[in-house]
Motif scaffolding. Structure first.
Motif, mmCIF file in Angstrom:
data_model
loop_
_atom_site.group_PDB
_atom_site.id
_atom_site.type_symbol
_atom_site.label_atom_id
_atom_site.label_comp_id
_atom_site.label_asym_id
_atom_site.label_seq_id
_atom_site.Cartn_x
_atom_site.Cartn_y
_atom_site.Cartn_z
ATOM 1 N N GLU A 19 0.706 -1.266 -0.052
ATOM 2 C CA GLU A 19 0.115 -0.229 -0.062
ATOM 3 C C GLU A 19 0.759 1.350 0.021
ATOM 4 O OE1 GLU A 19 -2.708 -0.084 3.388
ATOM 5 O OE2 GLU A 19 -3.208 -2.134 2.609
ATOM 6 N N GLU A 20 2.051 1.322 0.450
ATOM 7 C CA GLU A 20 2.785 2.454 0.618
ATOM 8 C C GLU A 20 4.078 2.573 -0.123
ATOM 9 O OE1 GLU A 20 2.724 4.590 4.644
ATOM 10 O OE2 GLU A 20 2.621 2.529 5.236
ATOM 11 N N TRP A 21 5.135 1.617 -0.151
ATOM 12 C CA TRP A 21 6.153 1.522 -0.539
ATOM 13 C C TRP A 21 6.131 1.921 -2.181
ATOM 14 C CZ3 TRP A 21 9.938 -1.478 -3.738
ATOM 15 C CH2 TRP A 21 11.057 -1.052 -3.486
ATOM 16 N N GLY A 22 6.931 2.904 -2.304
ATOM 17 C CA GLY A 22 7.135 3.373 -3.968
ATOM 18 C C GLY A 22 5.936 4.126 -4.525
ATOM 19 N N VAL A 23 4.769 4.452 -3.555
ATOM 20 C CA VAL A 23 3.718 5.348 -4.300
ATOM 21 C C VAL A 23 4.117 6.743 -4.021
ATOM 22 C CG1 VAL A 23 1.314 5.876 -3.460
ATOM 23 C CG2 VAL A 23 1.953 3.528 -3.372
ATOM 24 N N PRO A 24 4.148 7.707 -4.903
ATOM 25 C CA PRO A 24 4.477 8.943 -5.103
ATOM 26 C C PRO A 24 3.758 9.664 -3.638
ATOM 27 C CG PRO A 24 4.297 8.473 -7.228
ATOM 28 C CD PRO A 24 3.445 7.157 -6.247
ATOM 29 N N VAL A 25 4.522 10.255 -3.156
ATOM 30 C CA VAL A 25 4.014 11.339 -1.768
ATOM 31 C C VAL A 25 4.255 12.479 -1.880
ATOM 32 C CG1 VAL A 25 4.047 11.640 0.638
ATOM 33 C CG2 VAL A 25 4.358 9.388 0.026
ATOM 34 N N HIS A 26 3.156 13.421 -1.799
ATOM 35 C CA HIS A 26 3.329 14.740 -2.182
ATOM 36 C C HIS A 26 2.751 15.653 -0.867
ATOM 37 C CE1 HIS A 26 4.303 14.807 -6.293
ATOM 38 N NE2 HIS A 26 3.623 13.702 -6.209
ATOM 39 N N ASN A 27 2.462 14.854 0.276
ATOM 40 C CA ASN A 27 2.161 15.537 1.560
ATOM 41 C C ASN A 27 3.335 15.659 2.450
ATOM 42 O OD1 ASN A 27 1.192 14.829 4.383
ATOM 43 N ND2 ASN A 27 -0.471 15.512 3.648
ATOM 44 N N ASP A 28 3.488 16.749 2.772
ATOM 45 C CA ASP A 28 4.465 17.068 3.475
ATOM 46 C C ASP A 28 4.674 16.493 4.886
ATOM 47 O OD1 ASP A 28 5.617 18.914 1.570
ATOM 48 O OD2 ASP A 28 5.530 20.845 3.014
ATOM 49 N N ARG A 29 3.543 16.519 5.858
ATOM 50 C CA ARG A 29 3.555 15.651 6.941
ATOM 51 C C ARG A 29 4.303 14.286 6.871
ATOM 52 N NH1 ARG A 29 -0.135 16.742 12.212
ATOM 53 N NH2 ARG A 29 0.352 18.824 11.616
ATOM 54 N N LYS A 30 3.546 13.601 5.504
ATOM 55 C CA LYS A 30 4.178 12.078 5.298
ATOM 56 C C LYS A 30 5.582 12.277 4.896
ATOM 57 C CE LYS A 30 2.056 8.353 4.810
ATOM 58 N NZ LYS A 30 1.463 7.428 6.058
ATOM 59 N N LEU A 31 5.841 13.330 4.095
ATOM 60 C CA LEU A 31 7.351 13.387 3.506
ATOM 61 C C LEU A 31 8.086 13.409 5.023
ATOM 62 C CD1 LEU A 31 6.980 15.484 0.473
ATOM 63 C CD2 LEU A 31 7.549 12.885 0.608
ATOM 64 N N PHE A 32 7.893 14.280 5.871
ATOM 65 C CA PHE A 32 8.656 14.303 7.120
ATOM 66 C C PHE A 32 8.704 13.059 7.794
ATOM 67 C CE2 PHE A 32 8.823 15.724 11.677
ATOM 68 C CZ PHE A 32 10.454 15.923 11.639
ATOM 69 N N GLU A 33 7.394 12.452 7.913
ATOM 70 C CA GLU A 33 7.279 11.022 8.567
ATOM 71 C C GLU A 33 8.245 10.346 8.052
ATOM 72 O OE1 GLU A 33 4.233 7.403 9.293
ATOM 73 O OE2 GLU A 33 3.637 9.174 8.422
#
Length: 193
Positions: A19-33
């Motif tokens: 569900e997560e690995w390799g899925v493009p993230v553009h949410n800053d809080r998630k990027l900080f996580e």
């Protein structure tokens, strides 16, 4: 269902891969996580950190970089105490707090950390076509470049291998092997937000 060869059969690990690995993230809080978690992983297995993820979420203010940047000695002591469920390593805890401040500086300068991060790849993930996990590199020239830039900006625990793991986790690079069931959907939808 075929998955990348590094996936353990533990449901937590499978869910992360699927569900997560390799899925493009553009949410800053998630990027900080992911920055906090990948830095904490240095010298440990990703599975160890994944099991502690909820504890990290609680300990690091739901990964709000502004709140984390304001942590002082009292918060550091609490994070390093016996009851803490995170990796109790002072250098890593202090790096997370330091990196929160640097992350917030980039947000202020670039409008968002996502704008800054995705500018390294012109907004589109690098899609690799590895046939076996043994082909996946530990670092790349781009992770070395980002690592150098982050270190110059004052980030800590951001060597090129950690940066490459980060890039994989947040989908800047997509390294599911071609036989993995996630490969086709992620390779074909590089505009996933």
């Amino acid at each position: 269902m075929e998955r990348c060869g590094w996936v353990y059969h533990d449901p937590l690990y499978v869910r992360y891969h699927d569900e997560e690995w390799g899925v493009p993230v553009h949410n800053d809080r998630k990027l900080f996580e992911f920055l906090v978690l990948e830095s904490a992983q240095a010298g440990l297995s990703w599975y160890t950190i994944l099991k502690k993820r909820e504890a990290y979420r609680r300990a690091f203010a739901e990964f709000d970089p502004v709140q984390v940047a304001a942590f002082g000695e009292e918060e550091i002591s609490a994070l390093l105490s016996e009851g803490s469920e995170i990796v109790r390593n002072r250098a890593k805890v202090e790096a997370a707090i330091n990196n929160a401040a640097k992350f917030a500086e980039i947000q202020a300068r670039c409008g968002s950390f996502a704008n800054y991060l995705w500018s390294f790849v012109d907004g589109r993930p690098i899609v690799n076509a590895f046939r076996d996990v043994a082909e996946v590199p530990a670092k790349t020239p781009l992770s070395e470049q980002i690592s150098r830039e982050w270190k110059r900006a004052g980030f800590r625990f951001v060597g090129p291998t950690i940066v490459y793991s980060y890039m994989q986790a947040v989908g800047v690079t997509m390294d599911h092997v071609v036989s993995c069931f996630r490969y086709a959907s992620l390779a074909g939808s590089s505009a996933v937000r």
